[in-house]
Design a protein around this motif. Structure first.
Motif, PDB file in Angstrom:
ATOM      1  N   ILE A 103      94.082  -0.809  64.114  1.00 34.45           N
ATOM      2  CA  ILE A 103      93.040  -0.397  65.060  1.00 34.45           C
ATOM      3  C   ILE A 103      91.667  -0.468  64.397  1.00 34.45           C
ATOM      4  CG2 ILE A 103      92.140   1.539  66.405  1.00 34.45           C
ATOM      5  CD1 ILE A 103      95.039   2.397  66.895  1.00 34.45           C
ATOM      6  N   THR A 104      91.593   0.009  63.148  1.00 33.10           N
ATOM      7  CA  THR A 104      90.329  -0.078  62.400  1.00 33.10           C
ATOM      8  C   THR A 104      89.899  -1.521  62.248  1.00 33.10           C
ATOM      9  OG1 THR A 104      90.832   1.950  61.162  1.00 33.10           O
ATOM     10  CG2 THR A 104      89.192   0.447  60.218  1.00 33.10           C
ATOM     11  N   MET A 105      90.844  -2.376  61.885  1.00 35.54           N
ATOM     12  CA  MET A 105      90.549  -3.804  61.723  1.00 35.54           C
ATOM     13  C   MET A 105      90.000  -4.406  63.008  1.00 35.54           C
ATOM     14  SD  MET A 105      93.277  -6.937  61.234  1.00 35.54           S
ATOM     15  CE  MET A 105      93.809  -6.736  62.955  1.00 35.54           C
ATOM     16  N   SER A 106      90.704  -4.183  64.121  1.00 34.43           N
ATOM     17  CA  SER A 106      90.301  -4.805  65.379  1.00 34.43           C
ATOM     18  C   SER A 106      88.950  -4.287  65.867  1.00 34.43           C
ATOM     19  CB  SER A 106      91.384  -4.591  66.447  1.00 34.43           C
ATOM     20  OG  SER A 106      91.590  -3.224  66.698  1.00 34.43           O
ATOM     21  N   VAL A 107      88.670  -3.018  65.646  1.00 36.22           N
ATOM     22  CA  VAL A 107      87.382  -2.452  66.053  1.00 36.22           C
ATOM     23  C   VAL A 107      86.249  -3.040  65.216  1.00 36.22           C
ATOM     24  CG1 VAL A 107      86.001  -0.343  66.121  1.00 36.22           C
ATOM     25  CG2 VAL A 107      88.344  -0.323  66.984  1.00 36.22           C
ATOM     26  N   LEU A 108      86.469  -3.161  63.912  1.00 36.93           N
ATOM     27  CA  LEU A 108      85.450  -3.753  63.041  1.00 36.93           C
ATOM     28  C   LEU A 108      85.195  -5.211  63.403  1.00 36.93           C
ATOM     29  CD1 LEU A 108      86.433  -2.278  59.533  1.00 36.93           C
ATOM     30  CD2 LEU A 108      84.428  -1.698  60.921  1.00 36.93           C
ATOM     31  N   LEU A 109      86.260  -5.942  63.679  1.00 41.36           N
ATOM     32  CA  LEU A 109      86.096  -7.348  64.045  1.00 41.36           C
ATOM     33  C   LEU A 109      85.392  -7.488  65.390  1.00 41.36           C
ATOM     34  CD1 LEU A 109      89.501  -8.921  62.915  1.00 41.36           C
ATOM     35  CD2 LEU A 109      87.321  -8.843  61.681  1.00 41.36           C
ATOM     36  N   LEU A 110      85.682  -6.588  66.315  1.00 38.72           N
ATOM     37  CA  LEU A 110      84.983  -6.590  67.604  1.00 38.72           C
ATOM     38  C   LEU A 110      83.496  -6.299  67.396  1.00 38.72           C
ATOM     39  CD1 LEU A 110      84.779  -6.596  70.690  1.00 38.72           C
ATOM     40  CD2 LEU A 110      85.507  -4.184  70.655  1.00 38.72           C
ATOM     41  N   ALA A 111      83.191  -5.336  66.543  1.00 34.09           N
ATOM     42  CA  ALA A 111      81.796  -4.977  66.290  1.00 34.09           C
ATOM     43  C   ALA A 111      81.019  -6.162  65.741  1.00 34.09           C
ATOM     44  CB  ALA A 111      81.732  -3.798  65.317  1.00 34.09           C
ATOM     45  N   ARG A 112      81.628  -6.895  64.817  1.00 36.16           N
ATOM     46  CA  ARG A 112      80.919  -8.057  64.264  1.00 36.16           C
ATOM     47  C   ARG A 112      80.836  -9.186  65.290  1.00 36.16           C
ATOM     48  NH1 ARG A 112      85.418 -11.023  64.323  1.00 36.16           N
ATOM     49  NH2 ARG A 112      85.786 -12.658  62.816  1.00 36.16           N
ATOM     50  N   ALA A 113      81.845  -9.307  66.171  1.00 37.76           N
ATOM     51  CA  ALA A 113      81.803 -10.325  67.221  1.00 37.76           C
ATOM     52  C   ALA A 113      80.685 -10.052  68.218  1.00 37.76           C
ATOM     53  CB  ALA A 113      83.149 -10.388  67.950  1.00 37.76           C
ATOM     54  N   ILE A 114      80.344  -8.789  68.396  1.00 40.36           N
ATOM     55  CA  ILE A 114      79.248  -8.413  69.301  1.00 40.36           C
ATOM     56  C   ILE A 114      77.896  -8.546  68.598  1.00 40.36           C
ATOM     57  CG2 ILE A 114      78.198  -6.497  70.567  1.00 40.36           C
ATOM     58  CD1 ILE A 114      81.039  -5.470  71.101  1.00 40.36           C
ATOM     59  N   ALA A 115      77.839  -8.070  67.357  1.00 37.80           N
ATOM     60  CA  ALA A 115      76.553  -8.004  66.655  1.00 37.80           C
ATOM     61  C   ALA A 115      76.013  -9.371  66.237  1.00 37.80           C
ATOM     62  CB  ALA A 115      76.703  -7.111  65.422  1.00 37.80           C
ATOM     63  N   LEU A 116      76.870 -10.259  65.744  1.00 38.90           N
ATOM     64  CA  LEU A 116      76.377 -11.520  65.181  1.00 38.90           C
ATOM     65  C   LEU A 116      75.705 -12.435  66.206  1.00 38.90           C
ATOM     66  CD1 LEU A 116      79.064 -12.410  62.486  1.00 38.90           C
ATOM     67  CD2 LEU A 116      76.794 -11.429  62.177  1.00 38.90           C
ATOM     68  N   PRO A 117      76.319 -12.695  67.361  1.00 36.86           N
ATOM     69  CA  PRO A 117      75.609 -13.560  68.320  1.00 36.86           C
ATOM     70  C   PRO A 117      74.334 -12.930  68.861  1.00 36.86           C
ATOM     71  CG  PRO A 117      77.633 -12.685  69.288  1.00 36.86           C
ATOM     72  CD  PRO A 117      77.674 -12.361  67.829  1.00 36.86           C
ATOM     73  N   VAL A 118      74.300 -11.606  68.937  1.00 36.92           N
ATOM     74  CA  VAL A 118      73.070 -10.929  69.370  1.00 36.92           C
ATOM     75  C   VAL A 118      71.981 -11.145  68.328  1.00 36.92           C
ATOM     76  CG1 VAL A 118      72.000  -8.698  69.829  1.00 36.92           C
ATOM     77  CG2 VAL A 118      74.272  -9.209  70.769  1.00 36.92           C
ATOM     78  N   ALA A 119      72.359 -10.985  67.037  1.00 41.70           N
ATOM     79  CA  ALA A 119      71.394 -11.200  65.957  1.00 41.70           C
ATOM     80  C   ALA A 119      70.944 -12.657  65.913  1.00 41.70           C
ATOM     81  CB  ALA A 119      72.013 -10.795  64.621  1.00 41.70           C
ATOM     82  N   ALA A 120      71.872 -13.587  66.205  1.00 36.63           N
ATOM     83  CA  ALA A 120      71.553 -15.017  66.150  1.00 36.63           C
ATOM     84  C   ALA A 120      70.558 -15.432  67.223  1.00 36.63           C
ATOM     85  CB  ALA A 120      72.835 -15.841  66.278  1.00 36.63           C
ATOM     86  N   ARG A 121      70.418 -14.615  68.253  1.00 37.85           N
ATOM     87  CA  ARG A 121      69.434 -14.914  69.293  1.00 37.85           C
ATOM     88  C   ARG A 121      68.009 -14.806  68.759  1.00 37.85           C
ATOM     89  NH1 ARG A 121      70.516 -11.373  74.503  1.00 37.85           N
ATOM     90  NH2 ARG A 121      68.626 -12.528  75.116  1.00 37.85           N
ATOM     91  N   TYR A 122      67.830 -14.002  67.740  1.00 38.32           N
ATOM     92  CA  TYR A 122      66.488 -13.736  67.219  1.00 38.32           C
ATOM     93  C   TYR A 122      66.230 -14.412  65.868  1.00 38.32           C
ATOM     94  CZ  TYR A 122      66.810 -10.128  70.787  1.00 38.32           C
ATOM     95  OH  TYR A 122      66.979  -9.466  71.979  1.00 38.32           O
ATOM     96  N   ARG A 123      67.331 -14.819  65.211  1.00 39.71           N
ATOM     97  CA  ARG A 123      67.146 -15.443  63.900  1.00 39.71           C
ATOM     98  C   ARG A 123      68.274 -16.426  63.630  1.00 39.71           C
ATOM     99  NH1 ARG A 123      66.325 -12.244  58.105  1.00 39.71           N
ATOM    100  NH2 ARG A 123      65.981 -14.123  56.827  1.00 39.71           N
ATOM    101  N   THR A 124      67.908 -17.639  63.249  1.00 44.30           N
ATOM    102  CA  THR A 124      68.916 -18.658  62.958  1.00 44.30           C
ATOM    103  C   THR A 124      69.673 -18.301  61.679  1.00 44.30           C
ATOM    104  OG1 THR A 124      67.560 -20.372  63.982  1.00 44.30           O
ATOM    105  CG2 THR A 124      69.321 -21.094  62.494  1.00 44.30           C
TER     106      THR A 124
END
Length: 252
Positions: A204-225
């Motif tokens: 559960i910890t693994m899947s939550v952490l992986l979900l968090a990075r799946a959400i955060a990275l494309p959002v961050a990529a919108r503002y910085r390559t």
């Protein structure tokens, strides 16, 4: 033209950051879960050589048989033969996996020929080949193949393909909403699976952490390559987190 046919130094190495981590971790997990033995270690070395042959052959196919890529491919194939042929002779039972890997190799080379190796189906071929090695290597361990082995194989397949989707949302398919949605849905489903499958805190910890990075990275990529090397390192860390959590879940 001559310069293009000359083998260069970087032709001998994989240029995808984090690829080695994703390729070798499932096999390493099989070594640990199956119970460490010299035979399993031997197969682990053969798998590393297999990967060297695969990525060099893939470049050869992608170039439509340019002589530039022949020296690395032939050299790595010779190394694989030295390591692998004695293993095959003394462990003939490994041929039970031959039909699956023949199909996977054929599809991998086809994707390279078509220059679709980073398509969704081309990536799926690579993920299945790497993740299945958890079971293949465990077969030669002191514990052999168990239910936990198959479960780990499934988890590696799901987490690694999730990594494929995440990378696409921040590099090749950056800004495409369909890929972001697909990545988020995939990771939400992974969270749900780990909850339904037994409430294991590590998974559960693994899947939550992986979900968090799946959400955060494309959002961050919108503002910085993000450079490919940064993405590769990020996904390598994600793979290490998955590796540790999967091992903890199946061994404890």
């Amino acid at each position: 033209m001559t310069a293009q046919r000359t083998t260069r130094k970087h032709d001998w190495f994989d240029n995808q950051p984090g690829a080695w981590v994703m390729v070798m971790l499932p096999a390493a997990a099989g070594f640990i879960i199956g119970g460490p033995t010299l035979d399993a270690l031997w197969l682990l070395a053969a798998w590393a050589a297999c990967y060297c042959v695969q990525y060099s052959a893939a470049r050869w196919f992608k170039s439509h048989f340019s002589s530039r890529y022949l020296p690395p491919m032939i050299t790595y194939a010779a190394v694989l033969a030295v390591i692998g042929v004695p293993f095959l002779i003394t462990h003939i039972g490994i041929l039970r996996w031959a039909p699956l890997y023949i199909v996977l190799v054929a599809l991998s080379m086809l994707s390279s020929w078509l220059r679709k190796e980073r398509s969704l189906w081309g990536n799926a071929v690579s993920v299945i080949a790497a993740s299945t090695m958890t079971t293949v290597v465990a077969q030669f361990g002191s514990n052999g193949i168990t239910y936990q082995t198959y479960w780990a194989t499934v988890l590696f397949t799901l987490t690694q393909y999730g990594s494929v989707l995440v990378v696409k949302t921040i590099i090749r398919e950056r800004g495409k909403r369909s890929y972001v949605v697909a990545s988020w849905v995939w990771h939400v489903m992974l969270v749900a699976l780990t909850i339904v499958a037994g409430h294991n805190p590590f998974l559960i910890t693994m899947s939550v952490l992986l979900l968090a990075r799946a959400i955060a990275l494309p959002v961050a990529a919108r503002y910085r390559t993000m450079k490919p090397v940064v993405t590769g390192i990020t996904e390598a860390f994600a793979s290490l987190i998955a590796f540790g959590c999967i091992l903890a879940a199946v061994l404890m």
